[in-house]
Motif scaffolding. Structure first.
Motif, PDB file in Angstrom:
ATOM      1  N   TYR A 185      11.267 -14.039   1.393  1.00  0.00           N
ATOM      2  CA  TYR A 185      11.648 -13.522   0.242  1.00  0.00           C
ATOM      3  C   TYR A 185      11.156 -11.960   0.057  1.00  0.00           C
ATOM      4  N   TRP A 186      11.699 -11.696  -1.073  1.00  0.00           N
ATOM      5  CA  TRP A 186      11.052 -10.153  -1.262  1.00  0.00           C
ATOM      6  C   TRP A 186      10.173 -10.066  -2.421  1.00  0.00           C
ATOM      7  N   GLU A 187       9.024  -9.526  -2.504  1.00  0.00           N
ATOM      8  CA  GLU A 187       7.908  -9.430  -3.500  1.00  0.00           C
ATOM      9  C   GLU A 187       7.424  -8.123  -3.620  1.00  0.00           C
ATOM     10  N   GLY A 188       7.094  -7.498  -4.489  1.00  0.00           N
ATOM     11  CA  GLY A 188       6.534  -6.151  -4.324  1.00  0.00           C
ATOM     12  C   GLY A 188       6.256  -5.610  -5.911  1.00  0.00           C
ATOM     13  N   PRO A 189       5.618  -4.452  -5.824  1.00  0.00           N
ATOM     14  CA  PRO A 189       5.502  -3.985  -7.326  1.00  0.00           C
ATOM     15  C   PRO A 189       6.523  -2.897  -7.580  1.00  0.00           C
ATOM     16  N   VAL A 190       6.767  -2.723  -8.992  1.00  0.00           N
ATOM     17  CA  VAL A 190       7.985  -1.707  -9.362  1.00  0.00           C
ATOM     18  C   VAL A 190       7.114  -0.958 -10.250  1.00  0.00           C
ATOM     19  N   ARG A 191       8.185   0.334 -10.376  1.00  0.00           N
ATOM     20  CA  ARG A 191       7.736   1.480 -11.246  1.00  0.00           C
ATOM     21  C   ARG A 191       8.781   1.358 -12.299  1.00  0.00           C
ATOM     22  N   LEU A 192       8.504   1.763 -13.600  1.00  0.00           N
ATOM     23  CA  LEU A 192       9.701   1.595 -14.385  1.00  0.00           C
ATOM     24  C   LEU A 192       9.729   3.186 -14.951  1.00  0.00           C
ATOM     25  N   SER A 232       0.908  -1.251  -0.165  1.00  0.00           N
ATOM     26  CA  SER A 232      -0.146   0.066  -0.117  1.00  0.00           C
ATOM     27  C   SER A 232       0.817   1.210   0.002  1.00  0.00           C
ATOM     28  N   PRO A 233       0.305   2.394  -0.159  1.00  0.00           N
ATOM     29  CA  PRO A 233       1.104   3.753  -0.193  1.00  0.00           C
ATOM     30  C   PRO A 233       1.581   3.848   1.273  1.00  0.00           C
ATOM     31  N   GLY A 234       1.209   3.140   2.428  1.00  0.00           N
ATOM     32  CA  GLY A 234       1.609   3.185   3.599  1.00  0.00           C
ATOM     33  C   GLY A 234       2.794   2.073   3.970  1.00  0.00           C
ATOM     34  N   GLY A 235       2.943   1.040   3.263  1.00  0.00           N
ATOM     35  CA  GLY A 235       3.845  -0.093   3.739  1.00  0.00           C
ATOM     36  C   GLY A 235       3.428  -1.374   2.907  1.00  0.00           C
ATOM     37  N   HIS A 236       3.871  -2.512   3.587  1.00  0.00           N
ATOM     38  CA  HIS A 236       3.721  -3.763   2.908  1.00  0.00           C
ATOM     39  C   HIS A 236       3.167  -4.613   4.174  1.00  0.00           C
ATOM     40  N   ARG A 237       2.230  -5.664   3.670  1.00  0.00           N
ATOM     41  CA  ARG A 237       1.448  -6.748   4.648  1.00  0.00           C
ATOM     42  C   ARG A 237       1.568  -7.978   3.993  1.00  0.00           C
ATOM     43  N   GLN A 286      -9.732 -13.506  -4.005  1.00  0.00           N
ATOM     44  CA  GLN A 286      -9.802 -13.074  -2.703  1.00  0.00           C
ATOM     45  C   GLN A 286      -8.836 -13.830  -1.783  1.00  0.00           C
ATOM     46  N   ALA A 287      -8.385 -13.028  -0.742  1.00  0.00           N
ATOM     47  CA  ALA A 287      -7.513 -13.326   0.331  1.00  0.00           C
ATOM     48  C   ALA A 287      -7.693 -12.491   1.446  1.00  0.00           C
ATOM     49  N   ALA A 288      -7.406 -12.826   2.566  1.00  0.00           N
ATOM     50  CA  ALA A 288      -7.285 -11.916   3.833  1.00  0.00           C
ATOM     51  C   ALA A 288      -6.329 -12.215   4.748  1.00  0.00           C
ATOM     52  N   GLY A 289      -5.597 -11.021   5.437  1.00  0.00           N
ATOM     53  CA  GLY A 289      -4.879 -11.384   6.573  1.00  0.00           C
ATOM     54  C   GLY A 289      -5.421 -10.754   7.776  1.00  0.00           C
ATOM     55  N   LYS A 290      -4.627 -10.679   8.841  1.00  0.00           N
ATOM     56  CA  LYS A 290      -5.179  -9.939  10.020  1.00  0.00           C
ATOM     57  C   LYS A 290      -5.628  -8.816  10.047  1.00  0.00           C
ATOM     58  N   ASP A 291      -5.109  -7.691   9.030  1.00  0.00           N
ATOM     59  CA  ASP A 291      -5.550  -6.395   8.987  1.00  0.00           C
ATOM     60  C   ASP A 291      -5.554  -6.050   7.340  1.00  0.00           C
ATOM     61  N   PHE A 292      -5.887  -6.761   6.719  1.00  0.00           N
ATOM     62  CA  PHE A 292      -6.160  -6.274   5.339  1.00  0.00           C
ATOM     63  C   PHE A 292      -6.656  -7.481   4.671  1.00  0.00           C
ATOM     64  N   SER A 293      -7.472  -7.212   3.530  1.00  0.00           N
ATOM     65  CA  SER A 293      -8.115  -8.378   2.578  1.00  0.00           C
ATOM     66  C   SER A 293      -8.507  -7.468   1.501  1.00  0.00           C
ATOM     67  N   TYR A 294      -8.562  -8.431   0.089  1.00  0.00           N
ATOM     68  CA  TYR A 294      -8.879  -7.881  -1.219  1.00  0.00           C
ATOM     69  C   TYR A 294      -9.894  -8.798  -1.718  1.00  0.00           C
ATOM     70  N   GLN A 344       7.577   0.136  -2.674  1.00  0.00           N
ATOM     71  CA  GLN A 344       7.839   0.358  -1.387  1.00  0.00           C
ATOM     72  C   GLN A 344       9.051  -0.523  -1.138  1.00  0.00           C
ATOM     73  N   PRO A 345      10.176  -0.019  -0.832  1.00  0.00           N
ATOM     74  CA  PRO A 345      11.423  -0.755  -0.752  1.00  0.00           C
ATOM     75  C   PRO A 345      11.412  -1.922   0.206  1.00  0.00           C
TER      76      PRO A 345
END
Length: 373
Positions: free
Chosen positions: A347-354, A124-129, A172-180, A336-337
């Motif tokens: 492992y590391w997994e996240g979105p990147v901007r080009l 998210s704009p505020g971090g990673h979960r 769909q999936a959910a963690g303790k403080d997020f879902s989609y 989000q670094p």
């Protein structure tokens, strides 16, 4: 090897890709501790008992959307680059891994040869979960059916909502403080990587079957800390299965799935070697969906700035990506670094901007996975 010793080995497997380590280490719990080891993480010790990946074997759909008895490892992997109404970037990951303790078909009950692992990530704009869930096969807690397509573990779901094969999906999936809850749609054909889906991972014969659907459009909602955020964007599904994908001298990988602003897509990976330069390969996917396999000598991947994760590890979160034959020269930088997946096998997994050129003009978005750091 007893359960306690297996647990110690599992927790000690830092730096290995989750499903590869899970498969190797759980298989190690079924055989004597003194068994000879060869290949990546012990996978070569008895890989001959599992089905082999063979060049020239055609992929078949919709059957290959389902599980593959006899192969040691496989996964259903979705990453999505999303934006909210204010233009802020979000990223979502949904993954289901199947790992076989021994060759054989699925059976009911705890005699099942399969174990399952699910990972969900939200950047998210505020971090990673992130969240993780584990299941044993044979009891209905997790599984995959090919037609109609449905993949699940607990209440996490990736399933067809109509169309042809996997053209329309709900996720769909959910963690303790997020879902989609997201809807994915496409009318494009699947993309087969390598030689008709036969994807080499080293110069020594290690390979997997590998195909993707990189052309999904996405709508849906993310819920974070109780707040619902409508989002839109693009998604990329990867499907891969094998029995021994890496060699003993390979220690981890860097994997890119990129949506270029031109409409083209680009999949690239390098498997890092302990005894020489990395093994590289990839696929250029034209805007009309036509794929072109890329050799290692056509690809340049150069790490730039690194970021320290909460665990203390440093990983490269900026890369220069070049494919001169396709006129590609972009910088991929993490949205989000700190997007560390602190799961059982981290492992590391996240979105990147080009960005491209000296002015850093926007050139696209994508996802990056890094293991073995």
């Amino acid at each position: 090897m007893n359960v306690k010793h297996c647990a110690i080995r599992l927790r000690a497997a830092l730096g290995l890709a989750g499903v590869l380590a899970l498969s190797a280490l759980l298989a190690g719990c079924d055989k004597p501790a003194e068994a000879p080891r060869s290949g990546f993480a012990g996978l070569g010790a008895d890989a001959a008992a599992f089905a082999l990946v063979e060049r020239g074997k055609p992929l078949r759909f919709p059957a290959d959307h389902g599980p593959h008895d006899g192969y040691r490892i496989e996964w259903w992997y979705v990453t999505a680059n999303l934006k909210d109404a204010s233009g802020k970037d979000w990223g979502v990951q949904w993954t289901l891994f199947r790992s076989a303790l021994r060759p054989g078909a699925e059976v009911q009950g705890f005699g099942s040869p399969n174990v399952w692992m699910g990972h969900a990530g939200l950047t998210s704009p505020g971090g990673h979960r992130y969240a993780e869930t584990l299941a044993r096969g044979g009891i209905g807690q997790a599984g995959v059916t090919a037609a109609p397509f449905r993949a699940w573990i607990d209440d996490w779901q990736l399933h067809t909502t109509g169309g042809r094969d996997i053209d329309q999906l709900s996720m769909q999936a959910a963690g303790k403080d997020f879902s989609y809850q997201l809807q994915l749609s496409t009318n494009r054909p699947l993309v087969l990587h390598g030689d008709g889906g036969y994807s080499e991972k080293s110069g020594l014969g290690q390979a997997s079957y590998y195909y993707s659907q990189p052309f999904y459009t996405v709508t849906g909602d993310i819920v974070v800390d109780g707040n619902t955020v409508p989002v839109t964007g693009t998604a990329w599904l990867d499907r891969e299965w094998s029995s021994q994908p890496l060699a003993a001298t390979q220690q981890g990988w860097d994997w890119f799935s990129l949506h270029l602003d031109s409409g083209a897509k680009l999949m690239l990976f390098q498997v890092r070697q302990t005894d020489g330069p990395p093994y590289r390969a990839g696929t250029w996917i034209a805007a009309d969906g036509t794929p072109r396999a890329l050799r290692g000598d056509q690809i340049q991947l150069d790490p730039g700035a690194s970021s320290r994760q909460d665990t203390g590890r440093k990983v490269p979160t900026q890369w220069r990506v070049r494919v001169p034959d396709m006129q590609v020269d972009v910088t991929a930088e993490a949205a989000q670094p700190r997007a560390w997946m602190g799961t059982s096998f981290p492992y590391w997994e996240g979105p990147v901007r080009l960005t491209a050129g000296q002015g850093g003009a926007p050139a696209g978005r994508g996802y990056l996975e890094m293991t073995g750091y």
